[in-house]
Enzyme design. Sequence first.
Site, PDB file in Angstrom:
ATOM      1  N   GLN A   9      22.199 -18.637 -96.624  1.00  0.00           N
ATOM      2  CA  GLN A   9      21.167 -17.605 -96.868  1.00  0.00           C
ATOM      3  C   GLN A   9      21.213 -16.476 -95.838  1.00  0.00           C
ATOM      4  OE1 GLN A   9      19.110 -17.845 -99.535  1.00  0.00           O
ATOM      5  NE2 GLN A   9      19.946 -19.850-100.060  1.00  0.00           N
ATOM      6  N   SER A  12      17.503 -25.088 -91.436  1.00  0.00           N
ATOM      7  CA  SER A  12      16.939 -26.310 -92.027  1.00  0.00           C
ATOM      8  C   SER A  12      16.367 -27.199 -90.928  1.00  0.00           C
ATOM      9  CB  SER A  12      18.022 -27.064 -92.799  1.00  0.00           C
ATOM     10  OG  SER A  12      18.642 -26.217 -93.725  1.00  0.00           O
ATOM     11  N   LYS A  66       9.542 -29.745 -92.230  1.00  0.00           N
ATOM     12  CA  LYS A  66      10.425 -28.745 -91.606  1.00  0.00           C
ATOM     13  C   LYS A  66       9.617 -27.861 -90.651  1.00  0.00           C
ATOM     14  CE  LYS A  66      14.074 -27.880 -95.009  1.00  0.00           C
ATOM     15  NZ  LYS A  66      14.551 -26.836 -95.935  1.00  0.00           N
ATOM     16  N   ARG A  84      16.430 -13.037-103.697  1.00  0.00           N
ATOM     17  CA  ARG A  84      14.955 -12.967-103.734  1.00  0.00           C
ATOM     18  C   ARG A  84      14.370 -13.457-102.406  1.00  0.00           C
ATOM     19  NH1 ARG A  84      12.931 -18.145-102.623  1.00  0.00           N
ATOM     20  NH2 ARG A  84      12.274 -19.299-104.454  1.00  0.00           N
ATOM     21  N   LYS A 140      12.110 -22.209-112.537  1.00  0.00           N
ATOM     22  CA  LYS A 140      13.427 -22.397-111.904  1.00  0.00           C
ATOM     23  C   LYS A 140      13.582 -23.885-111.648  1.00  0.00           C
ATOM     24  CE  LYS A 140      14.622 -21.527-107.446  1.00  0.00           C
ATOM     25  NZ  LYS A 140      15.159 -20.805-106.263  1.00  0.00           N
ATOM     26  N   MET A 167      11.710 -18.122 -92.584  1.00  0.00           N
ATOM     27  CA  MET A 167      12.139 -18.255 -93.976  1.00  0.00           C
ATOM     28  C   MET A 167      12.723 -19.621 -94.313  1.00  0.00           C
ATOM     29  SD  MET A 167      11.217 -15.307 -94.905  1.00  0.00           S
ATOM     30  CE  MET A 167      11.722 -15.485 -96.607  1.00  0.00           C
ATOM     31  N   GLY A 168      13.006 -20.435 -93.318  1.00  0.00           N
ATOM     32  CA  GLY A 168      13.693 -21.704 -93.595  1.00  0.00           C
ATOM     33  C   GLY A 168      12.765 -22.823 -94.015  1.00  0.00           C
ATOM     34  N   THR A 169      11.517 -22.787 -93.535  1.00  0.00           N
ATOM     35  CA  THR A 169      10.611 -23.922 -93.764  1.00  0.00           C
ATOM     36  C   THR A 169       9.988 -23.855 -95.150  1.00  0.00           C
ATOM     37  OG1 THR A 169      10.174 -24.112 -91.410  1.00  0.00           O
ATOM     38  CG2 THR A 169       8.557 -25.096 -92.881  1.00  0.00           C
ATOM     39  N   ASP A 170      10.467 -24.729 -96.022  1.00  0.00           N
ATOM     40  CA  ASP A 170       9.986 -24.742 -97.411  1.00  0.00           C
ATOM     41  C   ASP A 170       9.716 -26.166 -97.893  1.00  0.00           C
ATOM     42  OD1 ASP A 170      12.567 -25.642 -97.448  1.00  0.00           O
ATOM     43  OD2 ASP A 170      13.309 -24.219 -98.936  1.00  0.00           O
TER      44      ASP A 170
HETATM   45  P1  NAD Z   1      22.796 -23.931 -95.049  1.00  0.00           P
HETATM   46  O1  NAD Z   1      22.922 -25.391 -95.178  1.00  0.00           O
HETATM   47  O2  NAD Z   1      23.874 -23.050 -95.548  1.00  0.00           O
HETATM   48  O3  NAD Z   1      22.548 -23.549 -93.518  1.00  0.00           O
HETATM   49  C1  NAD Z   1      21.625 -24.274 -92.746  1.00  0.00           C
HETATM   50  C2  NAD Z   1      21.343 -23.547 -91.465  1.00  0.00           C
HETATM   51  O4  NAD Z   1      20.369 -24.299 -90.741  1.00  0.00           O
HETATM   52  C3  NAD Z   1      22.561 -23.427 -90.552  1.00  0.00           C
HETATM   53  O5  NAD Z   1      22.468 -22.216 -89.836  1.00  0.00           O
HETATM   54  C4  NAD Z   1      22.388 -24.617 -89.609  1.00  0.00           C
HETATM   55  O6  NAD Z   1      23.009 -24.429 -88.367  1.00  0.00           O
HETATM   56  C5  NAD Z   1      20.896 -24.621 -89.447  1.00  0.00           C
HETATM   57  N1  NAD Z   1      20.342 -25.906 -89.033  1.00  0.00           N
HETATM   58  C6  NAD Z   1      20.369 -27.072 -89.722  1.00  0.00           C
HETATM   59  N2  NAD Z   1      19.737 -28.036 -89.013  1.00  0.00           N
HETATM   60  C7  NAD Z   1      19.319 -27.464 -87.866  1.00  0.00           C
HETATM   61  C8  NAD Z   1      18.606 -27.925 -86.740  1.00  0.00           C
HETATM   62  N3  NAD Z   1      18.174 -29.177 -86.667  1.00  0.00           N
HETATM   63  N4  NAD Z   1      18.359 -27.054 -85.736  1.00  0.00           N
HETATM   64  C9  NAD Z   1      18.761 -25.769 -85.826  1.00  0.00           C
HETATM   65  N5  NAD Z   1      19.422 -25.268 -86.872  1.00  0.00           N
HETATM   66  C10 NAD Z   1      19.692 -26.092 -87.882  1.00  0.00           C
HETATM   67  O7  NAD Z   1      21.399 -23.582 -95.740  1.00  0.00           O
HETATM   68  P2  NAD Z   1      20.924 -22.183 -96.305  1.00  0.00           P
HETATM   69  O8  NAD Z   1      21.243 -22.100 -97.750  1.00  0.00           O
HETATM   70  O9  NAD Z   1      21.330 -21.087 -95.412  1.00  0.00           O
HETATM   71  O10 NAD Z   1      19.332 -22.386 -96.211  1.00  0.00           O
HETATM   72  C11 NAD Z   1      18.692 -22.406 -94.951  1.00  0.00           C
HETATM   73  C12 NAD Z   1      17.283 -22.900 -95.133  1.00  0.00           C
HETATM   74  O11 NAD Z   1      16.522 -21.981 -95.918  1.00  0.00           O
HETATM   75  C13 NAD Z   1      17.187 -24.234 -95.865  1.00  0.00           C
HETATM   76  O12 NAD Z   1      16.345 -25.087 -95.117  1.00  0.00           O
HETATM   77  C14 NAD Z   1      16.575 -23.897 -97.193  1.00  0.00           C
HETATM   78  O13 NAD Z   1      15.788 -24.943 -97.723  1.00  0.00           O
HETATM   79  C15 NAD Z   1      15.734 -22.686 -96.854  1.00  0.00           C
HETATM   80  N6  NAD Z   1      15.470 -21.796 -97.966  1.00  0.00           N
HETATM   81  C16 NAD Z   1      14.256 -21.212 -98.021  1.00  0.00           C
HETATM   82  C17 NAD Z   1      13.957 -20.350 -99.054  1.00  0.00           C
HETATM   83  C18 NAD Z   1      12.628 -19.667 -99.103  1.00  0.00           C
HETATM   84  O14 NAD Z   1      12.310 -19.031-100.111  1.00  0.00           O
HETATM   85  N7  NAD Z   1      11.843 -19.714 -98.066  1.00  0.00           N
HETATM   86  C19 NAD Z   1      14.909 -20.084-100.045  1.00  0.00           C
HETATM   87  C20 NAD Z   1      16.159 -20.666 -99.936  1.00  0.00           C
HETATM   88  C21 NAD Z   1      16.444 -21.515 -98.881  1.00  0.00           C
END
Ligand code: NAD
Length: 332
Positions: free
Chosen positions: A149, A210, A237, A121, A78, A230-233
């Site tokens: 997400q 994020s 982060k 996924r 990917k 799930m956010g920390t990648d």
């Molecule tokens: P997005 O930009 O649409 O949304 C970001 C979210 O993070 C929002 O809810 C925002 O309010 C919040 N946010 C940003 N900075 C913040 C902070 N300092 N404190 C608290 N909240 C904060 O992004 P998304 O597409 O929803 O993706 C969210 C996260 O998931 C991204 O960091 C992305 O890299 C990660 N992600 C992880 C996977 C995985 O497989 N683990 C896959 C896709 C995305």
Amino acid sequence: MSHSNQNNSKGITVVSEAVCQQVMGRADAFTAVENVFSAMARDTAYNFPVIREAIGHADALYGFKSGFDRVGMVLGLKSGGYWPGNIDKGLTNHQSTVILFDPDTGKLNALVGGNYLTAIRTAASSAVSIAHLARQDANVLGMVGAGHQSTFQLRAAVEQRNFKKVVAWNKEPEKLTNLAVICEELGLPFESVSREALCAQADVIITITSAFEALIDQSWIKPGTHIACMGTDTKGKQEVDAHLLARARVFTDELTQSTTIGEAQHAIAEELINEADIIPIGDVINGTKAGRTSDDEITLFDGTGVGLQDLAVASVAAELAEAKGQASYFNL
Ligand code: NAD
């Protein structure tokens, strides 16, 4: 799983974003992701080292995630990343495409849109963790984050337990309507709450932000909670207090990513836990390691997102699109 369009008889398969959305559902994604986590734990599927670079243009992060499932016979990568300015252009900020190759010959097999597939996924990953680790009687779901997400996460999570209510927090509260409308559609009560109140109520928590600092204090989490981070990648982060990982039993999709770019990176760096404390969820799926061992235990899933998940769902999407006559074909 098997690789699509095996003989390239019609040419190279192309599956657009729109077709992915039509053919690939949450149940298909769940099965594909559960199978690939299982294969990773059996060492029959491998993720190759991830490349992720700031390209010095458009604030973009660009990279490759690749791997090979030698039983499912899925080989590919990917490619894509994160373009923060895309929202202003009416595009999603994560952009990706999956490229599948014939493992026997190295020939290009398929190009599959990766944006929708990434979301389902990733949602399937936390859903698999809930299915295997959350208490059976969990009935309040807590959502931390309300970005792109999060809506996919919510829909997949509510299918895993008999949730009666959703509580949510987001840095920008106005974005919580993204989640509220889904709850309304599903007939689930929805409440916007503080982070501490969320932890006090929720039996299952998903963090999908994020953030670069802990949003959740370990003392807020009640016994028996399952939390999917799930956010920390990426390095740096963080979503939860590193001490929570010392208090919880920690599971992950992939150990190497968990300790370097996942939520566990901080607990490892602070020597609060060791790599040996982290259990690949594939071992739980395969029955070789225990999942939840008591109703009071806190379970934490560090879902870092691996390339094999992308390849697995893309391979299934290509097969479904071909079977349903919705794929396009071209020759190089
Ligand atoms: P997005 O930009 O649409 O949304 C970001 C979210 O993070 C929002 O809810 C925002 O309010 C919040 N946010 C940003 N900075 C913040 C902070 N300092 N404190 C608290 N909240 C904060 O992004 P998304 O597409 O929803 O993706 C969210 C996260 O998931 C991204 O960091 C992305 O890299 C990660 N992600 C992880 C996977 C995985 O497989 N683990 C896959 C896709 C995305």
